[in-house]
Design an enzyme around this catalytic site. Sequence first.
Site, mmCIF file in Angstrom:
data_model
loop_
_atom_site.group_PDB
_atom_site.id
_atom_site.type_symbol
_atom_site.label_atom_id
_atom_site.label_comp_id
_atom_site.label_asym_id
_atom_site.label_seq_id
_atom_site.Cartn_x
_atom_site.Cartn_y
_atom_site.Cartn_z
ATOM 1 N N TYR A 108 -1.756 -12.074 -3.165
ATOM 2 C CA TYR A 108 -1.015 -10.601 -4.070
ATOM 3 C C TYR A 108 0.232 -11.272 -3.881
ATOM 4 C CZ TYR A 108 -1.646 -7.858 -0.276
ATOM 5 O OH TYR A 108 -0.994 -7.068 0.415
ATOM 6 N N LYS A 152 -9.850 -4.403 11.089
ATOM 7 C CA LYS A 152 -10.969 -3.961 10.571
ATOM 8 C C LYS A 152 -12.479 -3.601 10.699
ATOM 9 C CE LYS A 152 -9.151 -5.533 5.099
ATOM 10 N NZ LYS A 152 -8.814 -6.233 4.333
ATOM 11 N N GLY A 176 -12.767 -18.860 3.664
ATOM 12 C CA GLY A 176 -12.255 -17.997 4.620
ATOM 13 C C GLY A 176 -13.891 -16.944 5.038
ATOM 14 N N ASN A 178 -14.022 -22.950 5.864
ATOM 15 C CA ASN A 178 -13.390 -22.284 6.940
ATOM 16 C C ASN A 178 -12.340 -22.866 7.636
ATOM 17 O OD1 ASN A 178 -12.262 -20.081 6.995
ATOM 18 N ND2 ASN A 178 -13.293 -20.105 9.624
ATOM 19 N N ARG A 179 -11.432 -23.050 7.829
ATOM 20 C CA ARG A 179 -10.984 -23.577 8.499
ATOM 21 C C ARG A 179 -11.615 -23.922 10.088
ATOM 22 N NH1 ARG A 179 -5.740 -21.715 11.099
ATOM 23 N NH2 ARG A 179 -6.099 -20.134 11.467
ATOM 24 N N SER A 196 0.508 -1.246 0.189
ATOM 25 C CA SER A 196 0.203 0.312 0.054
ATOM 26 C C SER A 196 0.405 1.289 -0.033
ATOM 27 C CB SER A 196 -0.810 -0.140 1.538
ATOM 28 O OG SER A 196 -2.076 -1.101 1.429
ATOM 29 N N ASP A 208 -12.304 -2.757 -0.919
ATOM 30 C CA ASP A 208 -12.221 -4.328 -1.428
ATOM 31 C C ASP A 208 -13.409 -4.626 -2.042
ATOM 32 O OD1 ASP A 208 -9.893 -4.757 -0.147
ATOM 33 O OD2 ASP A 208 -10.852 -5.366 1.724
HETATM 34 P P1 NAP Z 1 -8.489 -12.651 8.108
HETATM 35 O O1 NAP Z 1 -9.363 -11.671 8.495
HETATM 36 O O2 NAP Z 1 -7.333 -12.405 9.366
HETATM 37 O O3 NAP Z 1 -8.922 -13.468 7.231
HETATM 38 C C1 NAP Z 1 -8.190 -14.501 7.857
HETATM 39 C C2 NAP Z 1 -9.166 -16.001 7.091
HETATM 40 O O4 NAP Z 1 -7.463 -17.025 6.910
HETATM 41 C C3 NAP Z 1 -9.630 -17.003 8.750
HETATM 42 O O5 NAP Z 1 -11.089 -17.231 7.573
HETATM 43 C C4 NAP Z 1 -8.729 -17.533 8.920
HETATM 44 O O6 NAP Z 1 -9.253 -18.788 9.248
HETATM 45 C C5 NAP Z 1 -7.712 -18.645 7.706
HETATM 46 N N1 NAP Z 1 -6.724 -18.629 7.720
HETATM 47 C C6 NAP Z 1 -5.715 -18.100 8.637
HETATM 48 N N2 NAP Z 1 -4.927 -19.163 8.377
HETATM 49 C C7 NAP Z 1 -5.427 -20.510 8.054
HETATM 50 C C8 NAP Z 1 -4.585 -21.621 7.658
HETATM 51 N N3 NAP Z 1 -3.277 -22.218 8.581
HETATM 52 N N4 NAP Z 1 -5.438 -22.611 7.044
HETATM 53 C C9 NAP Z 1 -7.037 -22.418 7.070
HETATM 54 N N5 NAP Z 1 -7.493 -21.209 7.027
HETATM 55 C C10 NAP Z 1 -6.374 -19.791 7.623
HETATM 56 O O7 NAP Z 1 -7.648 -11.798 7.297
HETATM 57 P P2 NAP Z 1 -8.310 -10.191 5.843
HETATM 58 O O8 NAP Z 1 -8.089 -9.577 6.024
HETATM 59 O O9 NAP Z 1 -10.071 -11.679 5.583
HETATM 60 O O10 NAP Z 1 -7.224 -11.508 4.457
HETATM 61 C C11 NAP Z 1 -7.789 -12.683 3.988
HETATM 62 C C12 NAP Z 1 -6.468 -12.617 3.150
HETATM 63 O O11 NAP Z 1 -7.280 -12.112 1.535
HETATM 64 C C13 NAP Z 1 -5.495 -12.633 3.412
HETATM 65 O O12 NAP Z 1 -4.321 -13.440 2.826
HETATM 66 C C14 NAP Z 1 -4.765 -11.177 2.533
HETATM 67 O O13 NAP Z 1 -3.612 -10.591 2.052
HETATM 68 C C15 NAP Z 1 -5.691 -10.958 1.703
HETATM 69 N N6 NAP Z 1 -6.636 -10.019 1.003
HETATM 70 C C16 NAP Z 1 -6.520 -9.696 -0.387
HETATM 71 C C17 NAP Z 1 -7.005 -8.792 -1.010
HETATM 72 C C18 NAP Z 1 -6.161 -7.370 -2.268
HETATM 73 O O14 NAP Z 1 -6.893 -6.412 -2.316
HETATM 74 N N7 NAP Z 1 -6.078 -8.653 -3.153
HETATM 75 C C19 NAP Z 1 -7.433 -7.349 0.090
HETATM 76 C C20 NAP Z 1 -8.052 -8.015 1.434
HETATM 77 C C21 NAP Z 1 -7.454 -9.193 2.095
HETATM 78 P P3 NAP Z 1 -9.769 -19.186 10.956
HETATM 79 O O15 NAP Z 1 -11.254 -18.499 11.275
HETATM 80 O O16 NAP Z 1 -10.001 -21.147 10.945
HETATM 81 O O17 NAP Z 1 -8.591 -18.865 11.841
#
Ligand code: NAP
Length: 290
Positions: free
Chosen positions: A234, A73, A133, A158-159, A24, A109
């Site tokens: 990404y 967030k 997720g 989801n996990r 960012s 997003d």
């Molecule tokens: P978050 O709120 O921390 O959510 C993480 C999710 O991933 C939860 O559902 C969690 O499951 C799961 N998870 C984490 N580690 C895991 C593992 N080892 N095995 C299985 N599931 C696992 O994060 P977020 O903000 O939603 O972001 C999620 C992803 O999207 C990130 O990689 C982020 O970089 C990406 N993202 C990309 C953009 C973009 O512009 N491209 C924008 C936003 C986010 P549990 O519920 O079981 O913990």
Amino acid sequence: MKNSFHLNTKILGLVGHPLKHSYSPFIQNVAIEIMNLDYIYLPFDVPPANLKNALKGMLALGIKGFNITIPHKENISQYMSNVSEEASIIGAVNTVVNELGKFVGYNTDVNGIMETLTPYKEDISGNEVSVIGAGGAARAVIYSLIRHFKPSRIYLINRTEQRADSLKYYFVDKMKYDSFKTKELFPPDLVDVFRASKLIVNATSVGMFPDIDDSITTLAESFSKEQIVFDMVYNPLQTNLLKLATSQGAIALDGLKMLVYQAAKAFELWTGETMPVEHVYKALQLFIKD
Ligand code: NAP
């Protein structure tokens, strides 16, 4: 980057904790430089215990706006004077704008998701989709799918299955869409679900740097031609999930377009200017290669 600052420079930033690797600051500062605007975008590492005071301070200092990342967030809304309708339904804010001394929360997003998936709208509408997720990214994609793509069913995977269940009830209540099926993330049980899905979205951090060998599934039979697999990760761009999907002939979409377009919307909200997206996208691709 040649960004400079002086007495009247307006400050933007990124608030999260811990502030892991983020593109960012690069995206926003490159856009500011190209547009020759008097802004600078800085990182602010704010642990949850300091969030309330940090926001008070930012308001007092006249910070013009900032992005919000993990872990704030989903709980920053309480400190906003107002939240956009979209961010309110999604239940997550990723962009805050200082509007005449009051903080207003937005979710950009959705803009990044729309730019990524709209070319496939006809394929997605009326078909089954899978979202893996249950965090902020999953919330934004579920909202976008229900509002703009109208799939016949959403598999929420989801996990922690309980979190998928909570998300289901949340969206049934908020958007009156009830065609959900929740599943635990256990790949051998998901082959049929994935194969039935026209679109599969990875909205988890699985496969993200430094754990680039991980993947939500290693079962190639989960994928086939004419499927679309969107990995929001990404870094790296070619995750193991996308490599596997491509090997089976599926269309693979990485998270970079979403990243740039969510940033472009935030930039517009803060500065009133349109981000030169093509230039920024190219600069980011070169930056990532270095
Ligand atoms: P978050 O709120 O921390 O959510 C993480 C999710 O991933 C939860 O559902 C969690 O499951 C799961 N998870 C984490 N580690 C895991 C593992 N080892 N095995 C299985 N599931 C696992 O994060 P977020 O903000 O939603 O972001 C999620 C992803 O999207 C990130 O990689 C982020 O970089 C990406 N993202 C990309 C953009 C973009 O512009 N491209 C924008 C936003 C986010 P549990 O519920 O079981 O913990």
